[in-house]
Structure formats: C-alpha cells, structure tokens
Write a protein that holds these residues in place. Structure first.
Motif, PDB file in Angstrom:
ATOM      1  N   LYS A  32       0.833  -1.208   0.000  1.00 55.40           N
ATOM      2  CA  LYS A  32       0.000   0.000   0.000  1.00 55.40           C
ATOM      3  C   LYS A  32       0.868   1.259   0.000  1.00 55.40           C
ATOM      4  O   LYS A  32       0.596   2.213  -0.732  1.00 55.40           O
ATOM      5  CB  LYS A  32      -0.924  -0.001   1.220  1.00 55.40           C
ATOM      6  N   ALA A  33       1.930   1.264   0.802  1.00 57.06           N
ATOM      7  CA  ALA A  33       2.829   2.420   0.848  1.00 57.06           C
ATOM      8  C   ALA A  33       3.544   2.616  -0.486  1.00 57.06           C
ATOM      9  O   ALA A  33       3.716   3.746  -0.949  1.00 57.06           O
ATOM     10  CB  ALA A  33       3.848   2.249   1.974  1.00 57.06           C
ATOM     11  N   MET A  34       3.969   1.522  -1.118  1.00 56.85           N
ATOM     12  CA  MET A  34       4.641   1.626  -2.421  1.00 56.85           C
ATOM     13  C   MET A  34       3.678   2.171  -3.473  1.00 56.85           C
ATOM     14  O   MET A  34       4.066   2.984  -4.305  1.00 56.85           O
ATOM     15  CB  MET A  34       5.155   0.252  -2.856  1.00 56.85           C
ATOM     16  N   ALA A  35       2.442   1.726  -3.451  1.00 55.98           N
ATOM     17  CA  ALA A  35       1.464   2.208  -4.429  1.00 55.98           C
ATOM     18  C   ALA A  35       1.196   3.693  -4.242  1.00 55.98           C
ATOM     19  O   ALA A  35       1.030   4.426  -5.220  1.00 55.98           O
ATOM     20  CB  ALA A  35       0.165   1.413  -4.296  1.00 55.98           C
ATOM     21  N   GLU A  36       1.172   4.152  -3.005  1.00 52.80           N
ATOM     22  CA  GLU A  36       0.912   5.573  -2.757  1.00 52.80           C
ATOM     23  C   GLU A  36       2.125   6.436  -3.092  1.00 52.80           C
ATOM     24  O   GLU A  36       1.982   7.547  -3.585  1.00 52.80           O
ATOM     25  CB  GLU A  36       0.531   5.781  -1.291  1.00 52.80           C
ATOM     26  N   SER A  37       3.331   5.941  -2.853  1.00 50.81           N
ATOM     27  CA  SER A  37       4.508   6.772  -3.068  1.00 50.81           C
ATOM     28  C   SER A  37       4.932   6.833  -4.528  1.00 50.81           C
ATOM     29  O   SER A  37       5.546   7.793  -4.952  1.00 50.81           O
ATOM     30  CB  SER A  37       5.672   6.279  -2.217  1.00 50.81           C
ATOM     31  N   TYR A  38       4.620   5.823  -5.322  1.00 52.68           N
ATOM     32  CA  TYR A  38       5.017   5.811  -6.721  1.00 52.68           C
ATOM     33  C   TYR A  38       3.855   6.112  -7.652  1.00 52.68           C
ATOM     34  O   TYR A  38       3.863   5.722  -8.804  1.00 52.68           O
ATOM     35  CB  TYR A  38       5.650   4.466  -7.090  1.00 52.68           C
ATOM     36  N   ASP A  39       2.883   6.806  -7.148  1.00 55.49           N
ATOM     37  CA  ASP A  39       1.753   7.190  -7.971  1.00 55.49           C
ATOM     38  C   ASP A  39       2.230   8.182  -9.029  1.00 55.49           C
ATOM     39  O   ASP A  39       2.873   9.174  -8.703  1.00 55.49           O
ATOM     40  CB  ASP A  39       0.671   7.836  -7.093  1.00 55.49           C
ATOM     41  N   PRO A  40       1.960   7.924 -10.305  1.00 56.90           N
ATOM     42  CA  PRO A  40       2.461   8.844 -11.336  1.00 56.90           C
ATOM     43  C   PRO A  40       1.826  10.220 -11.222  1.00 56.90           C
ATOM     44  O   PRO A  40       0.636  10.359 -11.002  1.00 56.90           O
ATOM     45  CB  PRO A  40       2.069   8.161 -12.651  1.00 56.90           C
ATOM     46  N   ASP A  41       2.680  11.228 -11.349  1.00 54.99           N
ATOM     47  CA  ASP A  41       2.219  12.615 -11.264  1.00 54.99           C
ATOM     48  C   ASP A  41       2.224  13.192 -12.674  1.00 54.99           C
ATOM     49  O   ASP A  41       3.256  13.624 -13.170  1.00 54.99           O
ATOM     50  CB  ASP A  41       3.133  13.413 -10.337  1.00 54.99           C
ATOM     51  N   ASN A  42       1.075  13.187 -13.323  1.00 57.58           N
ATOM     52  CA  ASN A  42       0.968  13.674 -14.696  1.00 57.58           C
ATOM     53  C   ASN A  42       0.514  15.121 -14.769  1.00 57.58           C
ATOM     54  O   ASN A  42       0.185  15.609 -15.835  1.00 57.58           O
ATOM     55  CB  ASN A  42      -0.011  12.795 -15.478  1.00 57.58           C
ATOM     56  N   THR A  43       0.530  15.807 -13.628  1.00 55.66           N
ATOM     57  CA  THR A  43      -0.002  17.168 -13.616  1.00 55.66           C
ATOM     58  C   THR A  43       1.014  18.221 -14.024  1.00 55.66           C
ATOM     59  O   THR A  43       0.640  19.328 -14.350  1.00 55.66           O
ATOM     60  CB  THR A  43      -0.524  17.518 -12.208  1.00 55.66           C
ATOM     61  N   ARG A  44       2.308  17.891 -14.013  1.00 53.51           N
ATOM     62  CA  ARG A  44       3.302  18.897 -14.356  1.00 53.51           C
ATOM     63  C   ARG A  44       4.442  18.274 -15.138  1.00 53.51           C
ATOM     64  O   ARG A  44       4.696  17.081 -15.063  1.00 53.51           O
ATOM     65  CB  ARG A  44       3.843  19.587 -13.107  1.00 53.51           C
ATOM     66  N   GLU A  45       5.149  19.104 -15.866  1.00 51.23           N
ATOM     67  CA  GLU A  45       6.309  18.670 -16.635  1.00 51.23           C
ATOM     68  C   GLU A  45       7.513  18.517 -15.711  1.00 51.23           C
ATOM     69  O   GLU A  45       7.624  19.216 -14.714  1.00 51.23           O
ATOM     70  CB  GLU A  45       6.630  19.711 -17.710  1.00 51.23           C
ATOM     71  N   PRO A  46       8.434  17.633 -16.022  1.00 50.43           N
ATOM     72  CA  PRO A  46       9.639  17.509 -15.187  1.00 50.43           C
ATOM     73  C   PRO A  46      10.495  18.761 -15.283  1.00 50.43           C
ATOM     74  O   PRO A  46      10.551  19.420 -16.316  1.00 50.43           O
ATOM     75  CB  PRO A  46      10.375  16.299 -15.775  1.00 50.43           C
ATOM     76  N   GLU A  47      11.146  19.090 -14.189  1.00 47.91           N
ATOM     77  CA  GLU A  47      11.998  20.273 -14.127  1.00 47.91           C
ATOM     78  C   GLU A  47      13.405  19.910 -14.583  1.00 47.91           C
ATOM     79  O   GLU A  47      13.966  18.890 -14.193  1.00 47.91           O
ATOM     80  CB  GLU A  47      12.040  20.784 -12.691  1.00 47.91           C
ATOM     81  N   ILE A  48      13.981  20.756 -15.439  1.00 47.03           N
ATOM     82  CA  ILE A  48      15.328  20.524 -15.952  1.00 47.03           C
ATOM     83  C   ILE A  48      16.278  21.476 -15.236  1.00 47.03           C
ATOM     84  O   ILE A  48      16.034  22.677 -15.174  1.00 47.03           O
ATOM     85  CB  ILE A  48      15.381  20.761 -17.468  1.00 47.03           C
ATOM     86  N   ILE A  49      17.357  20.920 -14.699  1.00 45.47           N
ATOM     87  CA  ILE A  49      18.334  21.720 -13.953  1.00 45.47           C
ATOM     88  C   ILE A  49      19.702  21.490 -14.571  1.00 45.47           C
ATOM     89  O   ILE A  49      20.106  20.358 -14.832  1.00 45.47           O
ATOM     90  CB  ILE A  49      18.342  21.315 -12.462  1.00 45.47           C
ATOM     91  N   LEU A  50      20.428  22.571 -14.778  1.00 46.65           N
ATOM     92  CA  LEU A  50      21.777  22.522 -15.324  1.00 46.65           C
ATOM     93  C   LEU A  50      22.771  22.553 -14.168  1.00 46.65           C
ATOM     94  O   LEU A  50      22.696  23.423 -13.299  1.00 46.65           O
ATOM     95  CB  LEU A  50      22.009  23.724 -16.245  1.00 46.65           C
ATOM     96  N   THR A  51      23.705  21.617 -14.153  1.00 49.23           N
ATOM     97  CA  THR A  51      24.731  21.562 -13.121  1.00 49.23           C
ATOM     98  C   THR A  51      26.088  21.832 -13.761  1.00 49.23           C
ATOM     99  O   THR A  51      26.389  21.292 -14.818  1.00 49.23           O
ATOM    100  CB  THR A  51      24.752  20.171 -12.457  1.00 49.23           C
ATOM    101  N   LEU A  52      26.876  22.665 -13.117  1.00 53.48           N
ATOM    102  CA  LEU A  52      28.195  23.013 -13.621  1.00 53.48           C
ATOM    103  C   LEU A  52      29.231  22.641 -12.569  1.00 53.48           C
ATOM    104  O   LEU A  52      29.059  22.946 -11.392  1.00 53.48           O
ATOM    105  CB  LEU A  52      28.261  24.522 -13.896  1.00 53.48           C
ATOM    106  N   ARG A  53      30.296  21.965 -13.002  1.00 54.83           N
ATOM    107  CA  ARG A  53      31.374  21.600 -12.084  1.00 54.83           C
ATOM    108  C   ARG A  53      32.697  21.969 -12.742  1.00 54.83           C
ATOM    109  O   ARG A  53      32.978  21.554 -13.857  1.00 54.83           O
ATOM    110  CB  ARG A  53      31.362  20.108 -11.782  1.00 54.83           C
ATOM    111  N   VAL A  54      33.487  22.744 -12.057  1.00 52.82           N
ATOM    112  CA  VAL A  54      34.820  23.096 -12.536  1.00 52.82           C
ATOM    113  C   VAL A  54      35.708  21.894 -12.236  1.00 52.82           C
ATOM    114  O   VAL A  54      35.819  21.480 -11.083  1.00 52.82           O
ATOM    115  CB  VAL A  54      35.351  24.370 -11.850  1.00 52.82           C
ATOM    116  N   ARG A  55      36.333  21.343 -13.253  1.00 55.16           N
ATOM    117  CA  ARG A  55      37.090  20.100 -13.073  1.00 55.16           C
ATOM    118  C   ARG A  55      38.305  20.262 -12.179  1.00 55.16           C
ATOM    119  O   ARG A  55      38.592  19.404 -11.351  1.00 55.16           O
ATOM    120  CB  ARG A  55      37.502  19.538 -14.420  1.00 55.16           C
ATOM    121  N   ASP A  56      39.058  21.343 -12.339  1.00 55.60           N
ATOM    122  CA  ASP A  56      40.245  21.558 -11.509  1.00 55.60           C
ATOM    123  C   ASP A  56      40.268  23.017 -11.056  1.00 55.60           C
ATOM    124  O   ASP A  56      40.967  23.847 -11.646  1.00 55.60           O
ATOM    125  CB  ASP A  56      41.512  21.198 -12.286  1.00 55.60           C
TER     126      ASP A  56
END
Length: 109
Positions: A32-56
């Motif tokens: 029951k907990a798994m069914a409630e937590s993995y319920d698909p959320d079709n109400t919004r688009e996924p958020e895209i985030i850009l990550t930057l890492r300086v190598r050295d």
C-alpha cells in the motif's frame, strides 16, 4: 513425554501461524505504501536543472590569480569557493548581456 511434545508442537504451530499473519500484514502495508509513493504525477512537466562543475578549480585559480598561487596550497577549500563564486559572477554577466533570465545559486554537497 508425549503430552509435552504435543503441547510444544501446538505452541510452535500457533506461534508460526501468528508470525505468518504478521508477515502478510506487513507485506500488505508495504504494498500500500509503495502504491501511494510511486503514484504517477501527470499534472506537471519535469523540471530541468543545469549543473556546472569546474574540473580543476585549484589549477584554474593558480592560472588566473597571483594571490591564488600562494593560497591554493594552504587554503584549498577557500580557493575552490572563491573560484566557483567568480565563475558564477562571470556567467551571470554573460547571461545578462544576452538578456537571459536565470536563477543561480551555489549548492554545497
């Protein structure tokens, strides 16, 4: 002796049945907990985030600044932080010139 074995067998059978019932209840609760937590959320688009890492960042700081050459070996964490802050400032200026509205922040993980 036979009655002792019979009583012991009954106690073990009752205990086994109770444990089996508890395991089934636990599986139902987990399902029951798994069914409630993995319920698909079709109400919004996924958020895209850009990550930057300086190598050295230390090498970059040494290349760009005379004072960083002296501080990099003694205070590497501070130099890394300053490098990221400077990179963020330069990116903000470049994006502002191109009129691109962004939210920038540093995250420490």
């Amino acid at each position: 002796m036979n009655t002792l074995l019979l009583v012991l067998s009954l106690i073990l059978a009752i205990l086994s049945a109770w444990l089996f019932w508890q395991v089934r209840l636990q599986k139902q609760a987990i399902g029951k907990a798994m069914a409630e937590s993995y319920d698909p959320d079709n109400t919004r688009e996924p958020e895209i985030i850009l990550t930057l890492r300086v190598r050295d960042p230390i090498a970059l700081a040494k290349r760009e600044s005379k004072s960083a050459r002296m501080l990099a070996d003694r205070l590497p964490v501070m130099v890394k932080r300053l490098v990221y802050q400077e990179v963020m400032k330069e990116l903000e200026m470049e994006l502002a010139e191109r009129e691109i509205d962004v939210d920038m922040n540093l995250e420490y993980r």
